[in-house]
Design a protein around this motif. Structure first.
Motif, PDB file in Angstrom:
ATOM      1  N   ASP A  44     -27.986  38.959  55.575  1.00 37.72           N
ATOM      2  CA  ASP A  44     -27.875  39.949  54.521  1.00 37.72           C
ATOM      3  C   ASP A  44     -27.252  39.385  53.254  1.00 37.72           C
ATOM      4  OD1 ASP A  44     -25.468  39.435  55.569  1.00 37.72           O
ATOM      5  OD2 ASP A  44     -24.795  41.523  55.709  1.00 37.72           O
ATOM      6  N   VAL A  45     -27.086  38.061  53.146  1.00 37.55           N
ATOM      7  CA  VAL A  45     -26.556  37.441  51.947  1.00 37.55           C
ATOM      8  C   VAL A  45     -27.669  37.338  50.927  1.00 37.55           C
ATOM      9  CG1 VAL A  45     -25.449  35.399  50.996  1.00 37.55           C
ATOM     10  CG2 VAL A  45     -24.897  36.163  53.305  1.00 37.55           C
ATOM     11  N   SER A  46     -27.380  37.693  49.685  1.00 33.14           N
ATOM     12  CA  SER A  46     -28.389  37.669  48.637  1.00 33.14           C
ATOM     13  C   SER A  46     -28.833  36.237  48.363  1.00 33.14           C
ATOM     14  CB  SER A  46     -27.832  38.291  47.356  1.00 33.14           C
ATOM     15  OG  SER A  46     -28.761  38.166  46.312  1.00 33.14           O
ATOM     16  N   ALA A  47     -30.131  36.068  48.131  1.00 33.33           N
ATOM     17  CA  ALA A  47     -30.674  34.745  47.823  1.00 33.33           C
ATOM     18  C   ALA A  47     -30.371  34.333  46.394  1.00 33.33           C
ATOM     19  CB  ALA A  47     -32.187  34.734  48.048  1.00 33.33           C
ATOM     20  N   GLU A  48     -29.764  35.228  45.622  1.00 34.79           N
ATOM     21  CA  GLU A  48     -29.464  34.908  44.231  1.00 34.79           C
ATOM     22  C   GLU A  48     -28.449  33.789  44.114  1.00 34.79           C
ATOM     23  OE1 GLU A  48     -27.844  37.180  40.196  1.00 34.79           O
ATOM     24  OE2 GLU A  48     -27.910  38.200  42.139  1.00 34.79           O
ATOM     25  N   VAL A  49     -27.623  33.609  45.150  1.00 29.94           N
ATOM     26  CA  VAL A  49     -26.631  32.565  45.109  1.00 29.94           C
ATOM     27  C   VAL A  49     -27.260  31.195  44.995  1.00 29.94           C
ATOM     28  CG1 VAL A  49     -26.485  32.277  47.612  1.00 29.94           C
ATOM     29  CG2 VAL A  49     -24.514  31.732  46.193  1.00 29.94           C
ATOM     30  N   PHE A  50     -28.488  31.022  45.495  1.00 31.33           N
ATOM     31  CA  PHE A  50     -29.169  29.741  45.393  1.00 31.33           C
ATOM     32  C   PHE A  50     -29.930  29.611  44.075  1.00 31.33           C
ATOM     33  CE2 PHE A  50     -28.760  30.624  49.926  1.00 31.33           C
ATOM     34  CZ  PHE A  50     -28.135  29.470  50.353  1.00 31.33           C
ATOM     35  N   LEU A  58     -20.388  31.301  45.639  1.00 28.44           N
ATOM     36  CA  LEU A  58     -20.413  30.264  46.680  1.00 28.44           C
ATOM     37  C   LEU A  58     -19.257  30.445  47.666  1.00 28.44           C
ATOM     38  CD1 LEU A  58     -21.320  27.078  44.617  1.00 28.44           C
ATOM     39  CD2 LEU A  58     -22.790  28.339  46.188  1.00 28.44           C
ATOM     40  N   GLU A  59     -18.090  30.822  47.155  1.00 30.08           N
ATOM     41  CA  GLU A  59     -16.952  31.042  48.048  1.00 30.08           C
ATOM     42  C   GLU A  59     -17.199  32.242  48.961  1.00 30.08           C
ATOM     43  OE1 GLU A  59     -12.078  31.501  47.732  1.00 30.08           O
ATOM     44  OE2 GLU A  59     -13.329  31.393  45.929  1.00 30.08           O
ATOM     45  N   ALA A  60     -17.784  33.314  48.413  1.00 33.30           N
ATOM     46  CA  ALA A  60     -18.102  34.483  49.237  1.00 33.30           C
ATOM     47  C   ALA A  60     -19.155  34.141  50.281  1.00 33.30           C
ATOM     48  CB  ALA A  60     -18.576  35.627  48.343  1.00 33.30           C
ATOM     49  N   ASP A  61     -20.179  33.372  49.881  1.00 32.09           N
ATOM     50  CA  ASP A  61     -21.231  32.976  50.828  1.00 32.09           C
ATOM     51  C   ASP A  61     -20.671  32.078  51.924  1.00 32.09           C
ATOM     52  OD1 ASP A  61     -23.797  33.172  51.717  1.00 32.09           O
ATOM     53  OD2 ASP A  61     -24.535  31.479  50.550  1.00 32.09           O
ATOM     54  N   LEU A  62     -19.733  31.186  51.565  1.00 28.60           N
ATOM     55  CA  LEU A  62     -19.124  30.310  52.569  1.00 28.60           C
ATOM     56  C   LEU A  62     -18.319  31.121  53.578  1.00 28.60           C
ATOM     57  CD1 LEU A  62     -18.507  27.455  53.540  1.00 28.60           C
ATOM     58  CD2 LEU A  62     -16.592  27.397  51.938  1.00 28.60           C
ATOM     59  N   ALA A  63     -17.561  32.098  53.108  1.00 22.73           N
ATOM     60  CA  ALA A  63     -16.799  32.949  54.031  1.00 22.73           C
ATOM     61  C   ALA A  63     -17.735  33.729  54.954  1.00 22.73           C
ATOM     62  CB  ALA A  63     -15.924  33.910  53.225  1.00 22.73           C
ATOM     63  N   HIS A  64     -18.872  34.193  54.399  1.00 25.47           N
ATOM     64  CA  HIS A  64     -19.837  34.939  55.224  1.00 25.47           C
ATOM     65  C   HIS A  64     -20.418  34.045  56.322  1.00 25.47           C
ATOM     66  CE1 HIS A  64     -23.272  37.419  56.370  1.00 25.47           C
ATOM     67  NE2 HIS A  64     -24.043  36.357  56.123  1.00 25.47           N
ATOM     68  N   TYR A  65     -20.798  32.824  55.956  1.00 30.34           N
ATOM     69  CA  TYR A  65     -21.392  31.927  56.951  1.00 30.34           C
ATOM     70  C   TYR A  65     -20.383  31.502  58.003  1.00 30.34           C
ATOM     71  CZ  TYR A  65     -25.925  31.413  54.722  1.00 30.34           C
ATOM     72  OH  TYR A  65     -27.176  31.659  54.236  1.00 30.34           O
ATOM     73  N   LYS A  66     -19.108  31.351  57.641  1.00 32.70           N
ATOM     74  CA  LYS A  66     -18.095  31.035  58.645  1.00 32.70           C
ATOM     75  C   LYS A  66     -18.004  32.151  59.684  1.00 32.70           C
ATOM     76  CE  LYS A  66     -15.049  27.999  55.972  1.00 32.70           C
ATOM     77  NZ  LYS A  66     -13.679  27.841  55.378  1.00 32.70           N
ATOM     78  N   GLU A  67     -17.971  33.380  59.187  1.00 31.04           N
ATOM     79  CA  GLU A  67     -17.917  34.519  60.101  1.00 31.04           C
ATOM     80  C   GLU A  67     -19.189  34.603  60.939  1.00 31.04           C
ATOM     81  OE1 GLU A  67     -17.287  39.395  59.925  1.00 31.04           O
ATOM     82  OE2 GLU A  67     -17.356  38.184  58.083  1.00 31.04           O
ATOM     83  N   LEU A  68     -20.350  34.349  60.313  1.00 24.14           N
ATOM     84  CA  LEU A  68     -21.627  34.421  61.037  1.00 24.14           C
ATOM     85  C   LEU A  68     -21.706  33.342  62.112  1.00 24.14           C
ATOM     86  CD1 LEU A  68     -24.450  35.694  61.281  1.00 24.14           C
ATOM     87  CD2 LEU A  68     -25.232  34.062  59.550  1.00 24.14           C
ATOM     88  N   PHE A  69     -21.313  32.120  61.786  1.00 18.15           N
ATOM     89  CA  PHE A  69     -21.362  31.039  62.774  1.00 18.15           C
ATOM     90  C   PHE A  69     -20.386  31.287  63.918  1.00 18.15           C
ATOM     91  CE2 PHE A  69     -22.948  28.007  59.285  1.00 18.15           C
ATOM     92  CZ  PHE A  69     -24.258  28.341  59.585  1.00 18.15           C
ATOM     93  N   SER A  70     -19.237  31.921  63.609  1.00 18.36           N
ATOM     94  CA  SER A  70     -18.308  32.244  64.680  1.00 18.36           C
ATOM     95  C   SER A  70     -18.935  33.224  65.665  1.00 18.36           C
ATOM     96  CB  SER A  70     -17.030  32.825  64.081  1.00 18.36           C
ATOM     97  OG  SER A  70     -16.134  33.197  65.106  1.00 18.36           O
TER      98      SER A  70
END
Length: 280
Positions: A44-50, A58-70
């Motif tokens: 559900d992360v917006s593709a606009e970040v890329f 980028l910091e928000a996306d990194l926090a999201h992926y850390k939680e998702l990978f966990s």
């Protein structure tokens, strides 16, 4: 040979154009494969970040992926454990694990966990160092951008100041004040001389201010001494006038006439002696 202002500015702009520093350029090695498989992303992360990344996004996306990978790690371990348990039960023959094997496996797992923890600590320190260096570089880059803007505006400001100087020189009447045409060294020397004179005047003024109370007390004392004398003078003047009045009344005015005639004859005598050169 010293470079001119325009040459330095052109070289700086060319260097910035050939080495563009932006999050998009820096993220291309990482975001390139993700852009190719962008259609397969289901998070559900917006593709606009890329497309237009910023430090905050980028910091928000990194926090999201850390939680998702966990969460994915927990689900993966759960599914793998269930699969192994089911295979051990339904296998032919069933898989039987001895207690010693569990002990050995736990020992090897503890060693692997310790190594993994050490690697995680090292990676965390490296990430913190990279973040600090990245923020420092960002500040330096922003400072360079601001200085480049100031450098671009500098020629215009210098031209305006030179125009103002020429206008002031043209408005100044020649010879009206010679001190305004002095060079810098003589102007500084004149300013220093005027400062010394001012300091000397201040010193003299302080000395005079110290003497004021004493002079004031002396003036009050003289006034106190003068008052009886003034009263005595007024009394003597009044007595003299009274005596003159009585004398005039006694002589019937003849005394004054004789006195005036005597002064006139003495004046005539003095004038004749002066003209004839006769000494008395």
């Amino acid at each position: 040979m010293a470079q001119s202002h325009s040459e330095v500015l052109d070289a700086l702009l060319d260097a910035q154009a050939s080495h563009e520093l932006s999050i998009i350029k820096l993220s291309e090695p990482i975001s390139g494969p993700l852009k190719q498989n962008g259609a397969e992303r289901t998070s559900d992360v917006s593709a606009e970040v890329f497309e237009n990344p910023t430090p905050a996004s980028l910091e928000a996306d990194l926090a999201h992926y850390k939680e998702l990978f966990s969460k994915l790690r927990f689900s993966y371990l759960e599914q793998v454990t269930k699969e192994k348990f089911i295979r051990a039960i339904v296998g032919d023959p069933p898989l039987v694990v001895e207690h010693q094997e569990n002990v050995e496996l736990e020992e090897s797992l503890a060693v692997a966990k310790a190594a993994l923890k050490a690697q995680k600590t090292e990676v965390a320190e490296l990430v913190a160092e990279l973040e600090a260096r990245g923020r420092e570089l960002c500040r330096k880059y922003e400072n360079i951008q601001m200085q480049t803007t100031q450098l671009q505006e500098l020629p215009e400001k210098i031209g305006a100041l030179q125009t103002s100087v020429e206008e002031l020189k043209a408005a100044q009447q020649p010879g009206s004040n010679p001190t305004l045409n002095l060079p810098l060294e003589k102007t500084l020397a004149l300013v220093e001389e005027r400062e010394r004179e001012r300091a000397e005047l201040n010193r003299q003024l302080e000395q005079l201010q110290v003497m004021v109370p004493r002079k004031t007390r002396e003036l009050e004392r003289l006034n106190a001494e003068l008052q009886p004398l003034e009263v005595k003078r007024l009394g003597s003047t009044a007595s003299a006038r009274e005596a003159k009045r009585r004398k005039e009344e006694a002589l019937g005015g003849v005394g004054d006439d004789l006195e005036e005639r005597g002064r006139w004859w003495r004046g005539v005598e003095s004038g004749l002696k002066g003209m004839l050169g006769v000494e008395s």
